[in-house]
Design an enzyme around this catalytic site. Structure first.
Site, PDB file in Angstrom:
ATOM      1  N   ASP A 164      -6.910   4.460  -4.661  1.00 49.48           N
ATOM      2  CA  ASP A 164      -7.723   4.026  -3.420  1.00 49.48           C
ATOM      3  C   ASP A 164      -8.457   5.690  -2.993  1.00 49.48           C
ATOM      4  O   ASP A 164      -8.670   6.168  -3.844  1.00 49.48           O
ATOM      5  CB  ASP A 164      -6.549   3.579  -2.310  1.00 49.48           C
ATOM      6  CG  ASP A 164      -7.325   3.208  -0.990  1.00 49.48           C
ATOM      7  OD1 ASP A 164      -7.884   2.265  -1.124  1.00 49.48           O
ATOM      8  OD2 ASP A 164      -7.285   4.072   0.140  1.00 49.48           O
TER       9      ASP A 164
ATOM     10  N   LYS B 120       0.832  -1.210   0.023  1.00 45.95           N
ATOM     11  CA  LYS B 120       0.157  -0.080  -0.014  1.00 45.95           C
ATOM     12  C   LYS B 120       1.017   1.186   0.022  1.00 45.95           C
ATOM     13  O   LYS B 120       2.022   1.054   0.518  1.00 45.95           O
ATOM     14  CB  LYS B 120      -0.813   0.080   1.396  1.00 45.95           C
ATOM     15  CG  LYS B 120      -2.146   0.812   1.059  1.00 45.95           C
ATOM     16  CD  LYS B 120      -3.304   0.193   0.358  1.00 45.95           C
ATOM     17  CE  LYS B 120      -4.505   0.957  -0.147  1.00 45.95           C
ATOM     18  NZ  LYS B 120      -5.618   0.250  -0.321  1.00 45.95           N
TER      19      LYS B 120
HETATM   20  P1  NDP Z   1     -13.154   7.557  -2.603  1.00 46.66           P
HETATM   21  O1  NDP Z   1     -12.142   8.641  -2.349  1.00 46.66           O
HETATM   22  O2  NDP Z   1     -13.470   7.279  -3.655  1.00 46.66           O
HETATM   23  O3  NDP Z   1     -14.451   7.588  -1.478  1.00 46.66           O
HETATM   24  C1  NDP Z   1     -14.362   7.924  -0.028  1.00 46.66           C
HETATM   25  C2  NDP Z   1     -15.606   8.273   0.162  1.00 46.66           C
HETATM   26  O4  NDP Z   1     -15.639   8.293   1.985  1.00 46.66           O
HETATM   27  C3  NDP Z   1     -15.923   9.767   0.056  1.00 46.66           C
HETATM   28  O5  NDP Z   1     -17.463   9.803  -0.305  1.00 46.66           O
HETATM   29  C4  NDP Z   1     -15.432  10.403   1.267  1.00 46.66           C
HETATM   30  O6  NDP Z   1     -16.075  11.668   1.405  1.00 46.66           O
HETATM   31  C5  NDP Z   1     -15.788   9.517   2.261  1.00 46.66           C
HETATM   32  N1  NDP Z   1     -14.725   9.569   3.557  1.00 46.66           N
HETATM   33  C6  NDP Z   1     -13.667   9.536   3.324  1.00 46.66           C
HETATM   34  N2  NDP Z   1     -13.072   9.955   4.614  1.00 46.66           N
HETATM   35  C7  NDP Z   1     -14.111   9.977   5.353  1.00 46.66           C
HETATM   36  C8  NDP Z   1     -14.398  10.222   6.921  1.00 46.66           C
HETATM   37  N3  NDP Z   1     -13.268  10.225   7.707  1.00 46.66           N
HETATM   38  N4  NDP Z   1     -15.635  10.360   7.382  1.00 46.66           N
HETATM   39  C9  NDP Z   1     -16.755  10.107   6.603  1.00 46.66           C
HETATM   40  N5  NDP Z   1     -16.397   9.984   5.226  1.00 46.66           N
HETATM   41  C10 NDP Z   1     -15.342   9.824   4.875  1.00 46.66           C
HETATM   42  O7  NDP Z   1     -12.621   6.058  -1.756  1.00 46.66           O
HETATM   43  P2  NDP Z   1     -12.752   4.519  -2.344  1.00 46.66           P
HETATM   44  O8  NDP Z   1     -14.169   4.502  -2.562  1.00 46.66           O
HETATM   45  O9  NDP Z   1     -11.995   4.190  -3.298  1.00 46.66           O
HETATM   46  O10 NDP Z   1     -12.547   3.791  -0.868  1.00 46.66           O
HETATM   47  C11 NDP Z   1     -13.347   3.850   0.270  1.00 46.66           C
HETATM   48  C12 NDP Z   1     -12.775   2.639   1.126  1.00 46.66           C
HETATM   49  O11 NDP Z   1     -12.792   1.435   0.526  1.00 46.66           O
HETATM   50  C13 NDP Z   1     -11.318   2.979   1.475  1.00 46.66           C
HETATM   51  O12 NDP Z   1     -11.376   2.110   2.898  1.00 46.66           O
HETATM   52  C14 NDP Z   1     -10.602   2.134   0.666  1.00 46.66           C
HETATM   53  O13 NDP Z   1      -9.427   1.741   1.253  1.00 46.66           O
HETATM   54  C15 NDP Z   1     -11.294   0.837   0.503  1.00 46.66           C
HETATM   55  N6  NDP Z   1     -11.246   0.188  -0.677  1.00 46.66           N
HETATM   56  C16 NDP Z   1     -11.174   0.716  -2.009  1.00 46.66           C
HETATM   57  C17 NDP Z   1     -11.110  -0.118  -3.191  1.00 46.66           C
HETATM   58  C18 NDP Z   1     -11.150   0.469  -4.488  1.00 46.66           C
HETATM   59  O14 NDP Z   1     -10.973   0.120  -5.486  1.00 46.66           O
HETATM   60  N7  NDP Z   1     -11.307   1.820  -4.626  1.00 46.66           N
HETATM   61  C19 NDP Z   1     -10.582  -1.501  -2.920  1.00 46.66           C
HETATM   62  C20 NDP Z   1     -10.531  -2.126  -1.716  1.00 46.66           C
HETATM   63  C21 NDP Z   1     -11.000  -1.273  -0.628  1.00 46.66           C
HETATM   64  P3  NDP Z   1     -15.777  12.901   0.561  1.00 46.66           P
HETATM   65  O15 NDP Z   1     -16.456  12.912  -0.794  1.00 46.66           O
HETATM   66  O16 NDP Z   1     -16.458  13.945   1.342  1.00 46.66           O
HETATM   67  O17 NDP Z   1     -14.274  13.116   0.761  1.00 46.66           O
END
Ligand code: NDP
Length: 455
Positions: free
Chosen positions: A175, A135
């Site tokens: 991510d 990572k």
């Molecule tokens: P994105 O950046 O696309 O989206 C993250 C979302 O979560 C956004 O809506 C963001 O809000 C919100 N968010 C982030 N931090 C916080 C917080 N502290 N409190 C509340 N809301 C929060 O990320 P992903 O969708 O890619 O990833 C989401 C999760 O999934 C992570 O844990 C990642 O490690 C995991 N993951 C992702 C993969 C992937 O293929 N993308 C694969 C496997 C796991 P805002 O829009 O306001 O920033």
């Protein structure tokens, strides 16, 4: 020795292991949390196997192969020089080249990336594909930055990272904060520096080597995992009320799949608040949210009063809304004990972790106590890295597979992961999905490490 004597000795040595872990990794709470969760599940396997103990497999598996830390210097649009911290944690490559995403978020630090790299090792193992765990990322906050600032940051970041990655060495992907735009900037700079067009990054645009369904894969995969769990319970998706947190890549495509499969998606959220649609979002509403969050990078609050039947709640998480299934898809430790209590009181049956480690230890304990099934992120969100694995295969063979083909393979992989969990649970009726995923992921990596001897 009696069974009780053995159990006491095992508990004592697990406690000593955890104390040592905490001593060796001060100031790394997320990493310690992730390791302790896994160690509790797999300790019975380590205890039963003298070879694992003699080879000190657990101690070796919880030290990353390598942590690369570097400075990223770039210039903002006003000409100010900016400095960020960045890392690549190459955790374990026993079963394949390092593979894992890059996160750009201001809260990124070494502890967060070590926890994610550690979990990635188990997740990648579960997919059955030959991928080790890694990572990386930076404490760079892309919010409020212009596209050209993001481009300059990505180029500077890659100017160091390119030395450490490669199609057969380490293959980063996206991510939080790293979507297709950032992967494009990163891959462009990688090509410029190495003079190679190869599969050293995944999550690329489909026109330049990306795979169909990569964007959808994590969210779709999590819903496929849920479908397998429901089938196991003789239930179906039809009419299930699903509360989803997040409005990013994982959350939005989980919502899309769930709606198409007949469920009611009653919430989505971002870091400022959540939206509630009691009758369930429809595809048109979801499209409007996708345009807002994925293209315009706006806030859900902008939709307040804009979509029929949708209410915005500022400053709150979505866990107060009654649902059958909760899918935390935002970030680590977003679902705490208080939220778990509310969900249990409101009748939640199943929790599917779309995000990595979104449920705190206390919340997990509460769900277990009330018989709520939890699909751990390592298993449920493995669809993203699985399709990244398919992207590598397509790049290596210079072929590209159709959407239908990738989707079929994704479904197969999610079913295989689910079935591996079920067969681990059949071996031990005390084990739940989390224990099962940890054990199934562990065996393959541990056996490969034994094969290499002491290194
Ligand atoms: P994105 O950046 O696309 O989206 C993250 C979302 O979560 C956004 O809506 C963001 O809000 C919100 N968010 C982030 N931090 C916080 C917080 N502290 N409190 C509340 N809301 C929060 O990320 P992903 O969708 O890619 O990833 C989401 C999760 O999934 C992570 O844990 C990642 O490690 C995991 N993951 C992702 C993969 C992937 O293929 N993308 C694969 C496997 C796991 P805002 O829009 O306001 O920033």
């Amino acid at each position: 020795m009696t069974n009780n004597g053995r159990t006491n000795e095992a508990n004592g040595s697990l406690r000593r292991f955890m104390e040592g872990l905490k001593r060796r990794n001060p100031h790394e709470p997320e990493f310690i949390q992730a390791v302790c969760e896994v160690a509790r599940s797999i300790y019975p396997l380590v205890e039963q196997d003298a070879e694992y103990r003699k080879a000190r497999i657990l101690e070796r598996m919880t030290e990353p192969d390598r942590v690369i830390a570097f400075r990223v210097t770039w210039e903002d649009d006003e000409g100010n020089v900016r400095v960020n911290r960045a890392w690549r944690v190459q955790f374990n490559r026993s079963i394949g080249a390092y593979k894992g995403g890059l996160r750009f978020q201001k809260s990124v630090n070494q502890s967060v990336l070590k926890f994610l790299g550690f979990e990635q090792t188990f997740k990648n193992s579960l997919t059955g594909l030959p991928m080790g765990g890694a990572k990386g990322g930076a404490n760079f906050n892309p919010k409020g930055k212009s596209p050209r600032e993001v481009m300059r940051f990505c180029q500077s970041f890659m100017s160091e990272l390119f030395r450490h990655i490669g199609a057969d060495a380490d293959i980063p992907a996206g991510d939080i904060g790293v979507g297709s735009r950032e992967v494009g900037f990163l891959f462009g700079q990688y090509m410029r520096l190495t003079n190679q067009f190869d599969g050293a990054l995944t999550g690329k645009g489909v026109s330049y080597g990306g795979s169909a369904i990569r964007e959808e894969a994590t969210g779709y995969g999590a819903v496929y995992f849920l479908q397998n769990m429901l089938e196991q319970r003789d239930e179906s998706m039809e009419g299930k009320r699903i509360a989803i947190s997040g409005a990013g890549n994982v959350a939005l495509f989980a919502a899309e799949r769930a709606i198409r499969d007949g469920a009611k998606v009653v919430t989505l959220s971002d870091s400022k608040g959540f939206i509630h649609c009691d009758s369930g979002l429809d595809e048109d509403g979801l499209d409007a949210i996708k345009t807002l969050k994925l293209q315009r990078r706006g806030r859900l609050s902008e939709l307040d009063g804009e979509l029929a039947g949708v209410r915005y709640e500022n400053g709150k998480a979505p866990w107060g809304v009654s649902c059958d299934v909760a899918m935390p898809c935002a970030t680590q430790n977003e679902l705490d004990d208080e939220a778990a209590r509310t969900l249990v009181d409101n009748g939640v049956q199943v929790v599917v972790e779309g995000a990595n480690m979104p449920t705190t230890d206390d919340a997990v304990a509460r769900f277990r106590q009330h018989g709520v099934q939890i699909a751990p992120g390592k298993a449920a969100n493995a669809g993203g890295v699985a399709v990244s694995g398919f992207e590598r295969s397509q790049n290596a063979t210079r072929l590209s597979w159709s959407r239908e083909e990738v989707d079929r393979r994704l479904k197969d992989i999610m079913k295989t992961i689910h079935d591996k969990c079920v067969s681990e649970m059949e071996r031990d009726d005390q084990a739940d999905y989390a224990d099962a995923a940890n054990r199934a992921g562990f065996r393959k990596v541990a056996d490969a490490m034994l094969a290499y001897g002491v290194m």
